[in-house]
Design a protein around this motif. Structure first.
Motif, mmCIF file in Angstrom:
data_model
loop_
_atom_site.group_PDB
_atom_site.id
_atom_site.type_symbol
_atom_site.label_atom_id
_atom_site.label_comp_id
_atom_site.label_asym_id
_atom_site.label_seq_id
_atom_site.Cartn_x
_atom_site.Cartn_y
_atom_site.Cartn_z
ATOM 1 N N ILE A 335 0.841 -1.194 0.000
ATOM 2 C CA ILE A 335 0.000 0.000 0.000
ATOM 3 C C ILE A 335 0.877 1.245 0.000
ATOM 4 C CG2 ILE A 335 -1.822 1.247 1.234
ATOM 5 C CD1 ILE A 335 -2.598 -1.444 2.509
ATOM 6 N N ARG A 336 0.527 2.203 -0.828
ATOM 7 C CA ARG A 336 1.198 3.498 -0.820
ATOM 8 C C ARG A 336 0.376 4.447 0.053
ATOM 9 N NH1 ARG A 336 5.212 5.995 -4.091
ATOM 10 N NH2 ARG A 336 5.775 7.875 -2.936
ATOM 11 N N PRO A 337 0.914 4.847 1.222
ATOM 12 C CA PRO A 337 0.115 5.680 2.132
ATOM 13 C C PRO A 337 -0.068 7.088 1.581
ATOM 14 C CG PRO A 337 2.351 5.482 2.950
ATOM 15 C CD PRO A 337 2.260 4.585 1.745
ATOM 16 N N ALA A 338 -1.142 7.739 2.050
ATOM 17 C CA ALA A 338 -1.415 9.105 1.610
ATOM 18 C C ALA A 338 -0.457 10.094 2.250
ATOM 19 C CB ALA A 338 -2.862 9.478 1.935
ATOM 20 N N THR A 339 0.051 9.778 3.450
ATOM 21 C CA THR A 339 0.987 10.662 4.138
ATOM 22 C C THR A 339 2.171 9.815 4.623
ATOM 23 O OG1 THR A 339 0.102 10.380 6.379
ATOM 24 C CG2 THR A 339 -0.965 12.024 4.961
ATOM 25 N N CYS A 340 3.201 10.490 5.093
ATOM 26 C CA CYS A 340 4.359 9.771 5.626
ATOM 27 C C CYS A 340 4.503 10.006 7.127
ATOM 28 C CB CYS A 340 5.632 10.165 4.887
ATOM 29 S SG CYS A 340 5.950 11.941 4.827
ATOM 30 N N ASP A 408 5.039 -2.958 7.677
ATOM 31 C CA ASP A 408 5.484 -4.112 6.902
ATOM 32 C C ASP A 408 4.648 -4.331 5.644
ATOM 33 O OD1 ASP A 408 3.370 -4.812 8.746
ATOM 34 O OD2 ASP A 408 3.690 -6.886 8.165
ATOM 35 N N ARG A 409 3.601 -3.513 5.431
ATOM 36 C CA ARG A 409 2.796 -3.621 4.216
ATOM 37 C C ARG A 409 2.963 -2.409 3.318
ATOM 38 N NH1 ARG A 409 -3.242 -5.367 5.355
ATOM 39 N NH2 ARG A 409 -3.191 -5.252 3.084
ATOM 40 N N LEU A 410 3.949 -1.594 3.600
ATOM 41 C CA LEU A 410 4.190 -0.406 2.780
ATOM 42 C C LEU A 410 4.641 -0.791 1.385
ATOM 43 C CD1 LEU A 410 6.147 2.101 5.048
ATOM 44 C CD2 LEU A 410 3.849 2.370 4.144
ATOM 45 N N ASP A 411 4.226 -0.010 0.420
ATOM 46 C CA ASP A 411 4.814 -0.091 -0.913
ATOM 47 C C ASP A 411 6.297 0.231 -0.773
ATOM 48 O OD1 ASP A 411 5.758 0.427 -3.494
ATOM 49 O OD2 ASP A 411 3.833 1.197 -4.163
ATOM 50 N N PRO A 412 7.195 -0.640 -1.272
ATOM 51 C CA PRO A 412 8.627 -0.366 -1.120
ATOM 52 C C PRO A 412 9.050 0.993 -1.646
ATOM 53 C CG PRO A 412 8.289 -2.606 -1.886
ATOM 54 C CD PRO A 412 6.948 -1.934 -1.921
ATOM 55 N N ALA A 413 8.299 1.515 -2.619
ATOM 56 C CA ALA A 413 8.660 2.817 -3.173
ATOM 57 C C ALA A 413 8.308 3.964 -2.239
ATOM 58 C CB ALA A 413 7.967 3.019 -4.523
ATOM 59 N N ALA A 414 7.597 3.669 -1.119
ATOM 60 C CA ALA A 414 7.164 4.728 -0.218
ATOM 61 C C ALA A 414 8.203 5.057 0.845
ATOM 62 C CB ALA A 414 5.848 4.341 0.458
ATOM 63 N N ARG A 415 9.202 4.207 1.002
ATOM 64 C CA ARG A 415 10.193 4.474 2.040
ATOM 65 C C ARG A 415 11.544 3.922 1.609
ATOM 66 N NH1 ARG A 415 11.010 -0.247 1.487
ATOM 67 N NH2 ARG A 415 10.151 -2.006 2.655
ATOM 68 N N VAL A 416 12.588 4.482 2.195
ATOM 69 C CA VAL A 416 13.954 4.036 1.932
ATOM 70 C C VAL A 416 14.679 3.928 3.261
ATOM 71 C CG1 VAL A 416 16.192 4.679 0.977
ATOM 72 C CG2 VAL A 416 14.142 4.965 -0.404
ATOM 73 N N LEU A 417 15.356 2.801 3.463
ATOM 74 C CA LEU A 417 16.208 2.599 4.637
ATOM 75 C C LEU A 417 17.638 2.398 4.141
ATOM 76 C CD1 LEU A 417 16.888 1.884 7.616
ATOM 77 C CD2 LEU A 417 16.286 -0.487 7.043
ATOM 78 N N ILE A 418 18.559 3.239 4.616
ATOM 79 C CA ILE A 418 19.974 3.063 4.294
ATOM 80 C C ILE A 418 20.687 2.621 5.563
ATOM 81 C CG2 ILE A 418 22.045 4.076 3.316
ATOM 82 C CD1 ILE A 418 20.425 6.182 2.012
ATOM 83 N N PRO A 419 21.209 1.390 5.595
ATOM 84 C CA PRO A 419 21.929 0.921 6.778
ATOM 85 C C PRO A 419 23.348 1.462 6.807
ATOM 86 C CG PRO A 419 21.897 -0.787 5.127
ATOM 87 C CD PRO A 419 21.106 0.355 4.560
#
Length: 572
Positions: A335-340, A408-419
């Protein structure tokens, strides 16, 4: 950094290990052709041995012409030398097929480990067992391919040799050979079942002994010696019974080899008067015996050993791997959320059922567009929190939401994690920078915003090949930061993603992401990152405090101590 949905769609569908067996064979058709051509040369002696011996006797030694006889034997020796060269090439070619098969299995095991619940991912013993099973499967796979290939080519060569030497020999050789082969093949299913039962019994015994060895002090303290000993005796008995059952079936292999490999020898010897009466010479009889004893019987023995041991072991090992790896569950829609906006309600997470929570009943609200820095001593749970917010870990209790959507159900394009350890792969610099967004749109802008112009120039431009091992940790982080900056993601989580940059480069990167918009969460490596944030989350052994720098200095002794020991670093 998490890949986009587009990148996930490009990945091949994961298959079961049994399917990977055939895919590994079909994947490199040129290698299979090479194996076939070298196998023809390797099987040369199997075809020529009977003819060479028959001609050496009848055209040479029987006529008192030893030179001619030795000439035939020398020709046979030359074919053996050529076969030795071919055998080496076959081994190398089979290895080129077996390695991709191992890679498929490793991918299968790793993906299965990642599909497990977070609380069960720490079973390092299970991972080690799976890794060992993969190596066993690779070796068994190579042995099966080598054995079956050698058997087929040898059988064809022997049959052609007998047919061209004296067709009537097939009447004596072929029926018992087919009977022995059929007997062995008929025993394979039972052999596979009992081999798998033995492996499972052996694994259960090993697990019980390991558990007992690790708890000897507790066993002694609680007076459980007899109970544990009885349990180990039961496991030992199960393993012994499985071994006896396996031995009973393996006896069929000996019978099959006797019927298919040595009964033809008896029949050829018994049928010698009939062969001689038909006009054949003793050289042909000896040649036929050479075909059976030097080629056919060893080939059957190799097949019995190869399939009866390596083949059964391969089937049992693949079954164990498939049973140890959880089946893929249907993927919930992304799911792509409407807000972050990020919200955590009573989130608790621990890395094991008996481990203390790393995050304990945490409530947190990060409004859309906020810039939050997370600080605290090592081991306080900062990276765990970053993984929960980005959906990499699922809490045991509570809810982690981004824009009202479970993380855990976010569209991967909605967030980025850089370790902390940035991911860079072999390819061009452009391919690395465009990993999450194709094309060059906005690329120069991102490079300039992150101050990566010098890096691009040093590497030789966007088209330059990138070798990850040749890059410094800071260069890899800078590439990952540019890559993340270009994405359409509204939530950026930097988990010490600038720790290998100098303070000036770190400040420039964080300012760039803050100006970019969206929600920015930074797990701080330096306290300067906290000073640049709008708010600071202090984590300390399950306790959390949130506020501005000035507020935390007044209310938190730990933060005040951290700030008191911090000395500003010069910014060039």
């Amino acid at each position: 950094m998490s890949p986009s949905r587009r990148e996930q769609d490009r990945r091949p569908a994961r298959s079961e290990p049994g399917i990977g067996f055939w895919r590994a064979l079909r994947r490199r058709p040129r290698v299979l052709v090479r194996i076939g051509l070298w196998s023809v040369l390797e099987a040369g002696p199997a075809f020529f041995v009977g003819h060479a011996i028959a001609r050496a006797i009848e055209d040479g030694f029987a006529r008192a012409q030893p030179v001619a006889g030795l000439g035939w034997l020398a020709a046979l020796a030359v074919t053996w030398l050529a076969a030795a060269v071919a055998a080496r090439q076959v081994v190398l070619a089979v290895a080129a097929v077996a390695e991709p098969f191992r890679d498929d299995l490793l991918t299968y095991v790793v993906e299965g480990a990642l599909r497990r619940e977070p609380s069960t991912r720490g079973d390092s013993a299970a991972v080690a067992r799976a890794g060992l099973q993969v190596e066993l499967a690779r070796d068994a796979f190579a042995a099966v391919v080598t054995t079956v290939r050698g058997f087929v080519f040898t059988l064809v060569s022997v049959l052609l040799g007998l047919l061209t030497l004296a067709p009537q020999l097939l009447v004596l050789v072929l029926p018992p050979f087919v009977a022995g082969l059929g007997l062995f093949l008929a025993s394979l299913p039972a052999l596979a079942r009992r081999q798998r039962a033995f492996l499972m019994a052996d694994e259960r015994l090993t697990e019980s002994m390991t558990a007992a060895a690790g708890g000897l002090r507790d066993i002694e303290a609680c007076g459980l010696q007899e109970r544990v000993a009885d349990g180990l005796a039961l496991r030992t008995g199960e393993q012994a019974a499985a071994a006896r059952a396996l031995a009973g079936v393996t006896a069929v292999r000996t019978a099959a080899l006797a019927v298919g490999g040595w009964l033809p020898v008896v029949l050829v010897l018994a049928g010698t008067p009939w062969l001689l009466s038909g006009g054949l010479g003793m050289g042909v009889v000896v040649g036929a015996l050479a075909y059976v004893t030097q080629s056919l019987a060893p080939a059957l023995g190799g097949l019995v050993q190869g399939l009866g041991v390596s083949g059964v072991r391969l089937a049992a090992t693949l079954g164990r791997i498939a049973g140890a790896v959880p089946a893929p569950a249907p993927s919930p829609p992304r799911i792509r959320p409407a807000t972050c906006e990020v919200r955590l309600d009573g989130v608790t997470f621990a890395y094991g059922p008996h481990s203390a929570p790393v995050v304990d009943r945490l409530d947190l609200a990060v409004p859309e567009g906020d810039h939050l820095a997370v600080v605290g001593p090592s081991g306080a749970g900062k990276s765990t929190l970053a993984a929960i917010i980005s959906g990499m870990l699922r809490p045991q209790s509570g809810a982690a939401l981004v824009g009202g959507v479970p993380a855990d159900r976010l569209d991967p394009a909605a967030r980025v994690l850089i370790p902390q350890e940035a991911y860079v792969f072999r390819g061009t610099l452009l391919e690395n920078l465009a990993y999450l967004r194709d094309g060059e749109t906005g690329l120069d802008e991102a490079v300039a915003a992150l101050g990566a112009e010098r890096l691009v120039a040093e590497l030789g431009g966007y088209g330059a090949a990138v070798e990850p091992a040749a890059l410094s940790a800071g260069q890899r982080q800078l590439i990952a930061l540019v890559r993340a900056y270009r994405t359409p993601a509204d939530l950026i989580v930097l988990d010490e993603a600038t720790c290998h940059l100098d303070p000036a480069a770190e400040a420039r990167a964080e300012h760039a992401f803050a100006r970019r918009g969206g929600t920015l969460i930074v797990v701080a490596h330096r306290l300067t990152s906290a000073l640049r944030a709008r708010r600071i989350l202090l984590m300390d052994g399950g306790q959390v405090i949130i506020g501005t720098h000035d507020e935390l200095v007044r209310t938190s002794p730990l933060y005040a101590d951290l700030a008191g020991h911090w000395h500003p670093e010069p910014v060039s």
